[in-house]
Design a protein around this motif. Structure first.
Motif, PDB file in Angstrom:
ATOM      1  N   VAL A 140     -19.304  -5.328 -12.149  1.00  0.00           N
ATOM      2  CA  VAL A 140     -18.693  -3.986 -12.195  1.00  0.00           C
ATOM      3  C   VAL A 140     -17.308  -4.089 -12.018  1.00  0.00           C
ATOM      4  CG1 VAL A 140     -18.492  -1.574 -11.222  1.00  0.00           C
ATOM      5  CG2 VAL A 140     -20.594  -2.908 -11.508  1.00  0.00           C
ATOM      6  N   THR A 171     -23.900   1.379 -18.026  1.00  0.00           N
ATOM      7  CA  THR A 171     -24.086   2.764 -18.214  1.00  0.00           C
ATOM      8  C   THR A 171     -25.311   3.033 -18.978  1.00  0.00           C
ATOM      9  OG1 THR A 171     -21.687   3.557 -18.191  1.00  0.00           O
ATOM     10  CG2 THR A 171     -23.231   5.009 -19.115  1.00  0.00           C
ATOM     11  N   GLY A 172     -26.349   3.855 -18.266  1.00  0.00           N
ATOM     12  CA  GLY A 172     -27.568   4.092 -19.064  1.00  0.00           C
ATOM     13  C   GLY A 172     -28.637   3.018 -19.010  1.00  0.00           C
ATOM     14  N   LYS A 173     -28.182   1.610 -18.478  1.00  0.00           N
ATOM     15  CA  LYS A 173     -29.046   0.679 -18.220  1.00  0.00           C
ATOM     16  C   LYS A 173     -29.972   0.554 -17.113  1.00  0.00           C
ATOM     17  CE  LYS A 173     -27.235  -1.408 -22.284  1.00  0.00           C
ATOM     18  NZ  LYS A 173     -28.219  -1.308 -23.522  1.00  0.00           N
ATOM     19  N   ASP A 197     -19.836  -2.857 -18.482  1.00  0.00           N
ATOM     20  CA  ASP A 197     -20.424  -1.682 -18.441  1.00  0.00           C
ATOM     21  C   ASP A 197     -21.920  -1.598 -18.435  1.00  0.00           C
ATOM     22  OD1 ASP A 197     -20.975   1.171 -18.876  1.00  0.00           O
ATOM     23  OD2 ASP A 197     -19.909   1.156 -20.780  1.00  0.00           O
ATOM     24  N   SER A 213     -26.716   2.764  -8.206  1.00  0.00           N
ATOM     25  CA  SER A 213     -26.745   3.520  -9.394  1.00  0.00           C
ATOM     26  C   SER A 213     -25.689   4.286  -9.689  1.00  0.00           C
ATOM     27  CB  SER A 213     -27.812   4.325  -9.538  1.00  0.00           C
ATOM     28  OG  SER A 213     -29.181   3.680  -9.280  1.00  0.00           O
ATOM     29  N   GLY A 214     -24.995   5.008  -8.482  1.00  0.00           N
ATOM     30  CA  GLY A 214     -23.618   5.685  -8.578  1.00  0.00           C
ATOM     31  C   GLY A 214     -22.378   4.938  -8.991  1.00  0.00           C
ATOM     32  N   THR A 253     -22.420   2.076 -10.926  1.00  0.00           N
ATOM     33  CA  THR A 253     -22.571   1.452 -12.055  1.00  0.00           C
ATOM     34  C   THR A 253     -22.629   2.345 -13.173  1.00  0.00           C
ATOM     35  OG1 THR A 253     -24.869   1.048 -11.802  1.00  0.00           O
ATOM     36  CG2 THR A 253     -23.426  -0.719 -11.230  1.00  0.00           C
ATOM     37  N   GLY A 254     -23.469   3.550 -13.090  1.00  0.00           N
ATOM     38  CA  GLY A 254     -23.937   4.572 -14.105  1.00  0.00           C
ATOM     39  C   GLY A 254     -25.083   4.049 -14.684  1.00  0.00           C
ATOM     40  N   ALA A 255     -25.936   3.006 -14.061  1.00  0.00           N
ATOM     41  CA  ALA A 255     -27.130   2.315 -14.438  1.00  0.00           C
ATOM     42  C   ALA A 255     -28.145   3.068 -13.512  1.00  0.00           C
ATOM     43  CB  ALA A 255     -27.139   0.983 -14.225  1.00  0.00           C
ATOM     44  N   ASN A 256     -29.396   2.725 -13.800  1.00  0.00           N
ATOM     45  CA  ASN A 256     -30.581   3.025 -13.097  1.00  0.00           C
ATOM     46  C   ASN A 256     -30.832   1.736 -12.231  1.00  0.00           C
ATOM     47  OD1 ASN A 256     -31.142   5.703 -13.662  1.00  0.00           O
ATOM     48  ND2 ASN A 256     -31.881   4.736 -15.827  1.00  0.00           N
TER      49      ASN A 256
END
Length: 355
Positions: free
Chosen positions: A303, A310-312, A308, A42-43, A45-48
């Motif tokens: 990645v 992010t937020g996914k 990107d 998560s860190g 990729t910015g994703a969950n």
């Protein structure tokens, strides 16, 4: 107050499974596996990012989901023996469920192409293991012919009841997350699992239990990548033995999952698979067999290529426990223990770099 235990995938989702009415469940309480959040990924990729840890099934792999339905129906219909072709996990699962059901398990495996841990499981559960001078595809052909010519039920993923059980993993994901993820990454060998996940996501969306379906991204080892290459691989090779399959039985269903979801298939080199396996163990505390790490390797490469997320919300299915194949996991480590000290606490502290 009576505690409510998980009952196994048939009893938890019976009304959503296309199996004969009244089929008694042959179960080891499979399913209900943990969805573990990956702080590491998560860190990055910015994703969950979530890991569906299927190694927590009774025999240590996702195969148990489909085996409970396949064995239950086979026994319900009068089978006294079952057969499968396997690179390891299917044989371990089939032998365990056959033992539970009291029927004879017959296993066909490629000679020298099965991890010792999986072979041990099949043997300990009473499986009659026959090694074949050939690859998995030869074994599957023989298993099909055995089921056609002799009184034995075939329980490979060409058996439609296998996918009925395996699709329950999608149900669990949506039930936990509240909706389907945006992306789903997973290994692809015989291609039954990606097909089953897509079936489950599609059914849940139609029932109104989710608002979307994820983009399905499947990964194959570079030496065993028929869906990536668009043609069967005659002699597939990879250290990720669970996906060493040159002509997937669920080819068409897998292609449909890819196309309908706007997804993709990608080949990953063995060294990247093994690197991802080590990273997952050291960063997230999740030890998986090599093939199971390929979805993680795929995300890392995406990645690195600049995608990107992010937020996914991303789910990665890790399909089998690392204890299935410790020999491959430990390759390249050299001596497992290279420090020996006297029975002295200060010597241990010094060896550990604490002083």
């Amino acid at each position: 107050m009576t505690a409510q235990q998980w009952r196994g995938v048939i009893e938890e989702y019976r009304e959503l499974l296309d199996i004969p009415e009244g089929t008694p469940a042959v179960t080891l309480r499979e399913g209900g596996t943990p969805l573990v959040d990956s702080g590491w990924l998560s860190g990055l990729t910015g994703a969950n990012v979530w890991l569906k840890v299927e190694g927590n099934n009774p025999t240590g792999s996702f195969k148990d989901r489909g085996m409970t339905t396949a064995l239950s129906v086979a026994v319900h219909e009068g089978a006294k023996a079952v057969v499968c072709a396997s690179t390891g996990n299917t044989s371990a699962s089939m032998a365990a469920y056959a033992a539970k059901a009291g029927v004879k398990p017959l296993v066909l495996v490629p000679e020298g192409k099965i991890a010792a841990g999986k072979m041990a499981q099949a043997i300990m559960h009473g499986g009659q293991v026959i090694m074949v001078r050939g690859n998995f595809d030869d074994c599957l052909r023989m298993a099909r012919e055995l089921s056609e010519k002799y009184p034995v039920a075939l329980v490979n993923s060409v058996n439609p009841y296998r996918l009925q059980g395996q699709k329950t993993a999608s149900f669990e994901l949506v039930d936990f997350l509240g909706d389907a993820p945006d992306y789903h990454f997973l290994p692809v060998g015989n291609a039954g699992n990606i097909s089953a996940y897509w079936m489950g996501y599609t059914e849940y969306e139609k029932l109104g239990r989710s608002t979307k379906r994820p983009v399905m991204r499947g990964f194959q080892a570079a030496g065993s990548a028929p869906l990536v290459n668009g043609a069967p691989v005659e002699n597939p090779e990879t250290k990720a033995t669970a996906i060493r399959i040159g002509n997937p039985a669920s080819w068409d269903l897998a292609m449909n999952a890819k196309n309908e979801s706007g997804g993709s298939f990608k080949a990953i080199e063995d060294e990247d698979i093994l690197a991802a396996q080590r990273l997952l163990a050291t960063k997230d505390g999740v030890f998986v067999e090599p093939a199971s790490a390929i979805g993680v390797a795929g995300l890392l490469q995406a990645v690195e290529a600049g995608e990107d997320f992010t937020g996914k919300t991303i789910v990665i299915t890790v399909t089998g426990h690392g204890l299935k194949d410790t020999a491959t996991a430990l390759e390249g480590f050299g001596p497992l223990v290279d420090v020996v000290v006297d029975a002295d606490v200060d010597a241990a502290a010094a060896a550990a770099g604490l002083v």
